[in-house]
Structures are given as C-alpha cells and as structure tokens.
Design an enzyme around this catalytic site. Structure first.
Site, PDB file in Angstrom:
ATOM      1  N   GLY A  46       0.837  -1.198   0.000  1.00 23.59           N
ATOM      2  CA  GLY A  46       0.000   0.000   0.000  1.00 23.59           C
ATOM      3  C   GLY A  46       0.867   1.239   0.000  1.00 23.59           C
ATOM      4  CD  GLN A  51       3.400   5.912   2.433  1.00 27.56           C
ATOM      5  OE1 GLN A  51       2.412   5.390   1.947  1.00 27.56           O
ATOM      6  NE2 GLN A  51       4.340   5.208   3.036  1.00 27.56           N
ATOM      7  CB  CYS A  94       5.121   2.147   7.170  1.00 26.52           C
ATOM      8  SG  CYS A  94       4.684   3.662   6.313  1.00 26.52           S
ATOM      9  CG  LEU A  95       6.505   0.895   1.131  1.00 25.42           C
ATOM     10  CD1 LEU A  95       5.936   1.176  -0.249  1.00 25.42           C
ATOM     11  CD2 LEU A  95       7.625  -0.137   1.046  1.00 25.42           C
ATOM     12  CG  HIS A 136      -0.686   1.448   7.420  1.00 25.25           C
ATOM     13  ND1 HIS A 136       0.293   0.979   8.280  1.00 25.25           N
ATOM     14  CD2 HIS A 136      -0.024   2.214   6.511  1.00 25.25           C
ATOM     15  CE1 HIS A 136       1.467   1.462   7.903  1.00 25.25           C
ATOM     16  NE2 HIS A 136       1.306   2.208   6.823  1.00 25.25           N
ATOM     17  CD  GLU A 137      -1.083   2.552   2.765  1.00 25.28           C
ATOM     18  OE1 GLU A 137      -0.642   3.698   2.558  1.00 25.28           O
ATOM     19  OE2 GLU A 137      -0.346   1.592   3.043  1.00 25.28           O
ATOM     20  CG  HIS A 140       0.441   7.040   5.264  1.00 27.05           C
ATOM     21  ND1 HIS A 140       1.645   7.442   5.821  1.00 27.05           N
ATOM     22  CD2 HIS A 140       0.548   5.704   5.083  1.00 27.05           C
ATOM     23  CE1 HIS A 140       2.431   6.377   5.964  1.00 27.05           C
ATOM     24  NE2 HIS A 140       1.791   5.313   5.544  1.00 27.05           N
TER      25      HIS A 140
HETATM   26 ZN    ZN Z   1       2.561   3.390   5.608  1.00 25.44          ZN
END
Ligand code: ZN
Length: 174
Positions: A46, A51, A94-95, A136-137, A140
């Site tokens: 995701g 991000q 998380c990236l 989660h996304e 962000h």
């Molecule tokens: Zn993340």
C-alpha cells in the site's frame, strides 16, 4: 510510468494533512500509475500519495499474494463510514519506516467509500488484511504513521534506525 522517491521518517512532509482530489482526470491517473509502480518496486502492499510528496487523498494498494495475479486497487478521497468494535493486533510495516515492524490494534472490519480509478463511487466493507491496510493508508492522509501508535521509546528507536540506514546509504553513494 516512473518510480518516485518515497519519503521516510522523520521527514516533516509525512505529517501533512492531504487535500481532497477535486477531479479524477488523466493527471490524477498518471500519479496513481506512478505510485503503483513505485509500490511494486519497493516492494510494498500500500502507498499513499503523501508518501511520494503529493499531499492528496489518494491511495494505491495490491493485496494479491506472490503466486496470484496482480490486483491493483485505487482509492481517491476515501472515507471510513463505520467500523466494528472488535479489534485485532496485526504486525504492520510501512515504506516510510523501512525495516521496522510492530503490532497495531485496529478494528477488523470497516465500511468505506471512495472513488475508483475512473472516478466512480464505490461503497464496500473491508475486512482482515484489507481493513488493516486501508486504515493504515488512510492514517497517512491525516499525517499519522503506524509508529505513532507505539510507545515513545519504540517510536524513537524506529526513527533512529531509519535515519541510520539512510545515512549509511548516502555514505555508500558518496
Ligand atoms: Zn505506511
């Protein structure tokens, strides 16, 4: 398509609140295509636009397993309409916080609405990994990271780990 740079903690741009998309046009679709390629390349399941430095309410996701065909999902202006009371801990990563994993408790089901790749409205229930990932996304989009749910000590350790890895990468490149 292009692979974009993914911001990592403690970049303050990750704390921005993302703005709604006014019109789902080719420019928005091009950004989503780039986000998807960036996510696959990372690799991750995701990615939110903020991000990659675009504070817009856009998310891409693909929850297909390794032996399954790719199943990209696109979410524009997503909203959570309701959640169930039952919560389960799930190990998240998380990236923007590479190589850090920890458990976060979230509702196991939620009902959401969003616009898809073509700009059509969708309303549906998400459960299990889909529910965890979309929550989660969507965090962000409010400038919240999964490490914000951890203890202060764990959060500081996570940020220190990412900073150190970034420093080593820069030194290697120099
Ligand atoms: Zn993340």
């Amino acid at each position: 398509m292009a692979i974009l740079d993914i911001l990592t903690v403690p970049d303050p741009r990750l704390k921005q609140v993302s703005k709604p998309v006014e019109k789902v046009d080719d420019e928005v679709r091009a950004l989503m295509d780039d986000m998807l390629e960036t996510m696959y390349n990372a690799p991750g399941i995701g990615l939110a636009a903020v991000q990659v430095g675009e504070p817009l309410r856009i998310i891409v996701m693909d929850l297909a397993k390794e032996d399954e065909a790719p199943a990209p999902r696109y979410f524009i202006n997503p909203e959570i309409l309701e959640t169930v009371a039952e919560e389960l801990p799930y190990e998240e990563g998380c990236l923007s916080v590479p190589d850090v994993f920890d458990e976060v408790e979230r509702p196991i089901r939620c009902r959401l609405k969003y616009l898809d790749y073509e700009g059509n409205p969708v309303e549906e229930w998400a459960e299990d990994m889909y529910a965890v990932c979309i929550q989660h996304e969507m965090d962000h989009l409010e400038g919240t990271l999964f490490i914000d749910y951890l203890s202060r000590l764990k959060r500081q350790r996570a940020v220190a780990k990412v900073k150190k890895a970034q420093r080593l990468k820069t030194e290697d490149a120099a």
